[in-house]
Design a protein around this motif. Structure first.
Motif, PDB file in Angstrom:
ATOM      1  N   UNK A 121       0.828  -1.192   0.000  1.00  0.00           N
ATOM      2  CA  UNK A 121       0.000   0.000   0.000  1.00  0.00           C
ATOM      3  C   UNK A 121       0.863   1.243   0.000  1.00  0.00           C
ATOM      4  N   UNK A 122       0.274   2.360  -0.373  1.00  0.00           N
ATOM      5  CA  UNK A 122       1.038   3.606  -0.378  1.00  0.00           C
ATOM      6  C   UNK A 122       0.143   4.780  -0.007  1.00  0.00           C
ATOM      7  N   UNK A 123       0.782   5.838   0.454  1.00  0.00           N
ATOM      8  CA  UNK A 123       0.075   7.089   0.731  1.00  0.00           C
ATOM      9  C   UNK A 123       1.068   8.234   0.648  1.00  0.00           C
ATOM     10  N   UNK A 124       0.558   9.433   0.466  1.00  0.00           N
ATOM     11  CA  UNK A 124       1.435  10.597   0.478  1.00  0.00           C
ATOM     12  C   UNK A 124       2.047  10.748   1.864  1.00  0.00           C
ATOM     13  N   UNK A 125       3.276  11.242   1.889  1.00  0.00           N
ATOM     14  CA  UNK A 125       4.005  11.372   3.151  1.00  0.00           C
ATOM     15  C   UNK A 125       3.215  12.178   4.178  1.00  0.00           C
ATOM     16  N   UNK A 126       2.544  13.215   3.711  1.00  0.00           N
ATOM     17  CA  UNK A 126       1.798  14.083   4.631  1.00  0.00           C
ATOM     18  C   UNK A 126       0.627  13.374   5.290  1.00  0.00           C
ATOM     19  N   UNK A 127       0.137  12.289   4.661  1.00  0.00           N
ATOM     20  CA  UNK A 127      -1.008  11.546   5.193  1.00  0.00           C
ATOM     21  C   UNK A 127      -0.597  10.450   6.170  1.00  0.00           C
ATOM     22  N   UNK A 128       0.703  10.182   6.271  1.00  0.00           N
ATOM     23  CA  UNK A 128       1.172   9.023   7.034  1.00  0.00           C
ATOM     24  C   UNK A 128       1.180   9.298   8.528  1.00  0.00           C
ATOM     25  N   UNK A 129       0.579   8.386   9.296  1.00  0.00           N
ATOM     26  CA  UNK A 129       0.558   8.469  10.750  1.00  0.00           C
ATOM     27  C   UNK A 129       1.073   7.137  11.292  1.00  0.00           C
ATOM     28  N   UNK A 130       2.344   7.115  11.649  1.00  0.00           N
ATOM     29  CA  UNK A 130       2.985   5.858  12.068  1.00  0.00           C
ATOM     30  C   UNK A 130       2.328   5.259  13.301  1.00  0.00           C
ATOM     31  N   UNK A 131       1.878   6.101  14.211  1.00  0.00           N
ATOM     32  CA  UNK A 131       1.254   5.606  15.442  1.00  0.00           C
ATOM     33  C   UNK A 131      -0.029   4.832  15.127  1.00  0.00           C
ATOM     34  N   UNK A 132      -0.856   5.360  14.227  1.00  0.00           N
ATOM     35  CA  UNK A 132      -2.097   4.674  13.863  1.00  0.00           C
ATOM     36  C   UNK A 132      -1.816   3.351  13.159  1.00  0.00           C
ATOM     37  N   UNK A 133      -0.783   3.337  12.310  1.00  0.00           N
ATOM     38  CA  UNK A 133      -0.414   2.095  11.609  1.00  0.00           C
ATOM     39  C   UNK A 133       0.060   1.041  12.607  1.00  0.00           C
ATOM     40  N   UNK A 134       0.853   1.470  13.585  1.00  0.00           N
ATOM     41  CA  UNK A 134       1.349   0.538  14.601  1.00  0.00           C
ATOM     42  C   UNK A 134       0.201  -0.060  15.406  1.00  0.00           C
ATOM     43  N   UNK A 135      -0.784   0.751  15.744  1.00  0.00           N
ATOM     44  CA  UNK A 135      -1.952   0.262  16.490  1.00  0.00           C
ATOM     45  C   UNK A 135      -2.674  -0.826  15.697  1.00  0.00           C
ATOM     46  N   UNK A 136      -2.837  -0.614  14.389  1.00  0.00           N
ATOM     47  CA  UNK A 136      -3.503  -1.608  13.540  1.00  0.00           C
ATOM     48  C   UNK A 136      -2.762  -2.939  13.593  1.00  0.00           C
ATOM     49  N   UNK A 137      -1.446  -2.913  13.380  1.00  0.00           N
ATOM     50  CA  UNK A 137      -0.703  -4.165  13.254  1.00  0.00           C
ATOM     51  C   UNK A 137      -0.440  -4.841  14.598  1.00  0.00           C
ATOM     52  N   UNK A 138      -0.559  -4.108  15.687  1.00  0.00           N
ATOM     53  CA  UNK A 138      -0.441  -4.734  17.008  1.00  0.00           C
ATOM     54  C   UNK A 138      -1.577  -5.721  17.261  1.00  0.00           C
ATOM     55  N   UNK A 139      -2.661  -5.586  16.491  1.00  0.00           N
ATOM     56  CA  UNK A 139      -3.811  -6.490  16.652  1.00  0.00           C
ATOM     57  C   UNK A 139      -3.664  -7.778  15.840  1.00  0.00           C
ATOM     58  N   UNK A 140      -2.599  -7.865  15.032  1.00  0.00           N
ATOM     59  CA  UNK A 140      -2.429  -9.032  14.151  1.00  0.00           C
ATOM     60  C   UNK A 140      -1.015  -9.591  14.315  1.00  0.00           C
ATOM     61  N   UNK A 141      -0.820 -10.458  15.308  1.00  0.00           N
ATOM     62  CA  UNK A 141       0.531 -10.967  15.600  1.00  0.00           C
ATOM     63  C   UNK A 141       1.128 -11.847  14.496  1.00  0.00           C
ATOM     64  N   UNK A 142       0.289 -12.393  13.614  1.00  0.00           N
ATOM     65  CA  UNK A 142       0.784 -13.267  12.548  1.00  0.00           C
ATOM     66  C   UNK A 142       1.029 -12.513  11.244  1.00  0.00           C
ATOM     67  N   UNK A 143       1.157 -11.191  11.347  1.00  0.00           N
ATOM     68  CA  UNK A 143       1.353 -10.341  10.165  1.00  0.00           C
ATOM     69  C   UNK A 143       2.666  -9.583  10.304  1.00  0.00           C
ATOM     70  N   UNK A 144       3.422  -9.481   9.204  1.00  0.00           N
ATOM     71  CA  UNK A 144       4.646  -8.687   9.217  1.00  0.00           C
ATOM     72  C   UNK A 144       4.554  -7.588   8.170  1.00  0.00           C
TER      73      UNK A 144
END
Length: 274
Positions: free
Chosen positions: A39-62
């Motif tokens: 996936x991709x997004x413009x740099x200005x739209x990127x929120x690393x904290x929100x992305x981390x929260x999403x993936x913390x819910x899926x331990x079998x995903x890298x």
């Protein structure tokens, strides 16, 4: 322009879920692979904290996140892009390929970072169905137009009015170029969500997106479709058809047919009279 790409490795049943969640936090272009997606997004739209929260819910995903400059997609795709033949009557080719006038429908694209070149099974199925569907004099809405090729096919099939939407600036830019390459004129092109389409009374609505976005927007499609009009949905797996049938049934839509290709599905529905 700088943008962020995220490469995700995950089970196939999580692809649609994760795409939908990333879409909600600013990612707006996706390409699926056998073992996951990018996936991709413009740099200005990127929120690393929100992305981390999403993936913390899926331990079998890298996942791996990269920061990139805008890529010359014409140059990159020219190295790898092959024409795609849909049925016996349509070819989708890049602008750097030779013309092949033996095909009734010849669609020319300038490859960029947009989904929908015909190579993916979902786009292929919609194009294949469009060649059997009467578009003559019809009012058509293409939601999530990507490269614009489904709107291009609609005009080649005789549609009298076409509206195309996409949330992604890249896709809007690319579809404009492709409309010009194919001498497609008078398309109402809207950057934004379906809610920003003020028009209604469409005879044909096409939405090739993903399951979760489709489920969320079924009511919007149904409300903009004339009685007897057709809704063409794709962008989901064959095991998702039932969920979409249930939701569309709540809004006066009746299944006409389904097709599958490489485990991906297309669902065609008719709006019933009230």
């Amino acid at each position: 322009m700088e943008f962020i790409t995220i490469k995700v490795t995950c089970p196939s049943e999580l692809i649609d879920v994760l795409i939908a969640e990333l879409f909600e936090v600013g990612f707006d272009s996706f390409q699926e692979f056998e073992s996951g997606f990018e996936g991709s997004c413009e740099h200005a739209q990127f929120d690393e904290e929100k992305v981390t929260v999403i993936f913390n819910s899926y331990p079998n995903v890298s996942f791996v996140i990269k920061e990139q400059e805008k890529v010359n997609w014409n140059e990159e795709w020219e190295k790898n892009y092959d024409p795609i033949i849909v049925g016996s009557s349509c070819i989708v080719r890049a602008s750097f390929h030779e013309a092949q006038p033996q095909f009734q429908y010849q669609i020319v694209v300038t490859p960029k970072m947009s989904f929908g070149t015909g190579h993916h099974a979902t786009t292929y199925q919609v194009l294949d169905y469009q060649m059997t569907l009467d578009h003559q004099g019809k009012k058509v809405l293409d939601v999530g137009t990507g490269t614009g090729i489904l709107a291009i096919m609609a005009q080649k099939r005789g549609a009298s009015s076409i509206t195309a939407t996409d949330i992604d600036e890249w896709c809007i830019e690319n579809s404009k170029e492709n409309f010009s390459l194919n001498d497609v004129e008078d398309v109402s092109l809207i950057q934004g969500q379906i809610s920003e389409v003020n028009a209604s009374g469409f005879d044909i609505i096409i939405a090739n997106i993903n399951k979760n976005v489709l489920l969320d927007q079924i009511k919007d499609y149904a409300g903009r479709l004339v009685e007897g009009g057709q809704l063409i949905l794709s962008g989901f797996y064959e095991q998702d058809v039932k969920d979409l049938e249930v939701e569309t049934g709540k809004h006066g839509l009746e299944k006409l047919k389904t097709t599958t290709r490489d485990k991906w599905a297309m669902l065609v529905l008719n709006k019933l009279s009230v």
